[in-house]
Design a protein around this motif. Structure first.
Motif, mmCIF file in Angstrom:
data_model
loop_
_atom_site.group_PDB
_atom_site.id
_atom_site.type_symbol
_atom_site.label_atom_id
_atom_site.label_comp_id
_atom_site.label_asym_id
_atom_site.label_seq_id
_atom_site.Cartn_x
_atom_site.Cartn_y
_atom_site.Cartn_z
ATOM 1 N N UNK A 1 0.834 -1.216 0.000
ATOM 2 C CA UNK A 1 0.000 0.000 0.000
ATOM 3 C C UNK A 1 0.857 1.249 0.000
ATOM 4 N N UNK A 2 0.496 2.187 -0.864
ATOM 5 C CA UNK A 2 1.116 3.516 -0.832
ATOM 6 C C UNK A 2 0.016 4.527 -0.521
ATOM 7 N N UNK A 3 0.114 5.156 0.630
ATOM 8 C CA UNK A 3 -0.871 6.149 1.059
ATOM 9 C C UNK A 3 -0.347 7.545 0.737
ATOM 10 N N UNK A 4 -1.121 8.265 -0.056
ATOM 11 C CA UNK A 4 -0.777 9.660 -0.364
ATOM 12 C C UNK A 4 -1.743 10.521 0.445
ATOM 13 N N UNK A 5 -1.204 11.190 1.458
ATOM 14 C CA UNK A 5 -2.059 11.860 2.433
ATOM 15 C C UNK A 5 -1.906 13.372 2.372
ATOM 16 N N UNK A 6 -3.029 14.030 2.280
ATOM 17 C CA UNK A 6 -3.068 15.487 2.356
ATOM 18 C C UNK A 6 -3.204 15.920 3.807
ATOM 19 N N UNK A 7 -3.973 16.954 4.037
ATOM 20 C CA UNK A 7 -4.153 17.479 5.385
ATOM 21 C C UNK A 7 -5.209 16.638 6.099
ATOM 22 N N UNK A 8 -4.861 16.142 7.291
ATOM 23 C CA UNK A 8 -5.774 15.257 8.016
ATOM 24 C C UNK A 8 -5.901 15.693 9.474
ATOM 25 N N UNK A 9 -7.033 15.358 10.086
ATOM 26 C CA UNK A 9 -7.231 15.589 11.526
ATOM 27 C C UNK A 9 -6.469 14.560 12.350
ATOM 28 N N UNK A 10 -6.172 13.450 11.731
ATOM 29 C CA UNK A 10 -5.538 12.345 12.463
ATOM 30 C C UNK A 10 -4.111 12.147 11.979
ATOM 31 N N UNK A 11 -3.338 11.408 12.769
ATOM 32 C CA UNK A 11 -1.972 11.068 12.388
ATOM 33 C C UNK A 11 -2.006 10.100 11.214
ATOM 34 N N UNK A 12 -1.025 10.215 10.358
ATOM 35 C CA UNK A 12 -0.869 9.194 9.323
ATOM 36 C C UNK A 12 -0.444 7.897 10.007
ATOM 37 N N UNK A 13 -0.819 6.732 9.469
ATOM 38 C CA UNK A 13 -0.399 5.478 10.090
ATOM 39 C C UNK A 13 1.124 5.340 10.054
ATOM 40 N N UNK A 14 1.631 4.575 10.977
ATOM 41 C CA UNK A 14 3.072 4.303 11.020
ATOM 42 C C UNK A 14 3.439 3.460 9.805
ATOM 43 N N UNK A 15 4.537 3.811 9.169
ATOM 44 C CA UNK A 15 4.960 3.059 7.992
ATOM 45 C C UNK A 15 5.357 1.640 8.384
ATOM 46 N N UNK A 16 5.017 0.695 7.530
ATOM 47 C CA UNK A 16 5.345 -0.709 7.735
ATOM 48 C C UNK A 16 5.984 -1.202 6.443
ATOM 49 N N UNK A 17 6.535 -2.409 6.462
ATOM 50 C CA UNK A 17 7.148 -2.895 5.213
ATOM 51 C C UNK A 17 6.183 -2.852 4.023
#
Ligand code: CTP
Ligand code: CA
Length: 243
Positions: free
Chosen positions: A55-71
């Motif tokens: 999975x590649x998450x492309x995240x803009x402005x969020x109220x929540x933290x982005x998930x911790x990167x995993x392999x």
């Protein structure tokens, strides 16, 4: 020791997810933004990762933290629609699925003021001229048709209130046809609904070309947590990939 081989319905697949809202700068201290929390997009990324995808998450402005990167989960941060477009263009090329959950600003200020916009003594108000942003979803569908490569399953997301004369489902059906993607996830919105909440109510609509292939017509209805909604969307995408 060898890393375990991912199992699950999306094992061996690559999924790109966009999440959150874009922010369009007006001057060094101001921007146009929207109320997307990013929760649905992050839930989708986690569900796709749990289903075994890269999975590649492309995240803009969020109220929540982005998930911790995993392999099998990488995160890229963007701010503007133009940056999102560039990120999707690169990432989608080799992806099997694109889940376009980001709330993309339809317009941006036509001119960025390099210096902070100041009040003037004459009491006049500035006029902000807007220009259209690219339609990233529709462009990705078009590019796939031209280049014969790109995600096999492209999923759009729409929040609709409907109006006096049009039902949200009808609007979503039209939007799905306009965009040319495989699935469209509709959120029916009203006051206090959807934005920032942990629960949601969605309909997963399939495009005509998908319905013909799978022989189905009904929109799938899911009411529950955003995680449950995400699981249903991911399951649907996996089913389409297999078909
Ligand atoms: N989208 C996009 N690029 C844009 C606007 C929207 O890729 N410039 C994507 C969104 O990420 C979403 C889908 O298109 O997956 C539907 O977004 P929505 O705002 O509902 O669609 P619009 O075509 O912008 O229609 P509207 O005028 O109703 O806002
Ligand atoms: Ca829009």
């Amino acid at each position: 020791s060898l890393a375990p081989v991912a199992a699950g319905p999306l094992a061996g697949r690559t999924v790109v997810v966009t999440a959150g809202g874009t922010r369009e700068p007006l001057d060094p201290v101001r921007y146009l933004g929207n109320r997307s929390s990013g929760k649905q997009g992050v839930a989708l990324a986690l569900e796709a990762a749990a289903a075994g995808a890269q999975v590649h998450l492309i995240a803009g402005v969020m109220d929540i933290q982005a998930p911790v990167e995993q392999p099998n989960l990488s995160v890229e941060r963007i701010e503007t629609a133009d940056q999102l477009q560039a990120a999707v263009l690169t990432a989608a090329e080799d992806a099997d699925v694109l889940l376009m959950a980001a709330a993309v600003a339809d317009f941006k200020p036509a001119d960025y003021a390099a210096a902070k916009i100041k009040k003037t003594d004459d009491g006049a108000s500035p006029v902000i001229t807007l220009q259209r942003n690219p339609d990233i979803l529709a462009d990705t569908v078009q590019r796939r048709a031209q280049q014969h490569r790109g995600p096999k399953v492209i999923v759009g997301f729409a929040a609709e209130t409907g109006d006096a004369s049009t039902d949200p489902l009808e609007l979503a059906q039209q939007k799905l046809a306009r965009k040319g993607c495989e699935l469209l996830v509709l959120n029916k919105v009203g006051e206090n609904l959807v934005f920032g909440q942990d629960t949601t109510e969605i309909y997963i609509l399939a495009a005509d070309h998908v319905q013909q292939k799978l022989g189905e017509t009904q929109a799938e209805h899911v009411a529950g947590s955003k995680q449950e909604a995400a699981a249903a969307v991911v399951a649907r995408a996996a089913q389409l990939l297999r078909s």
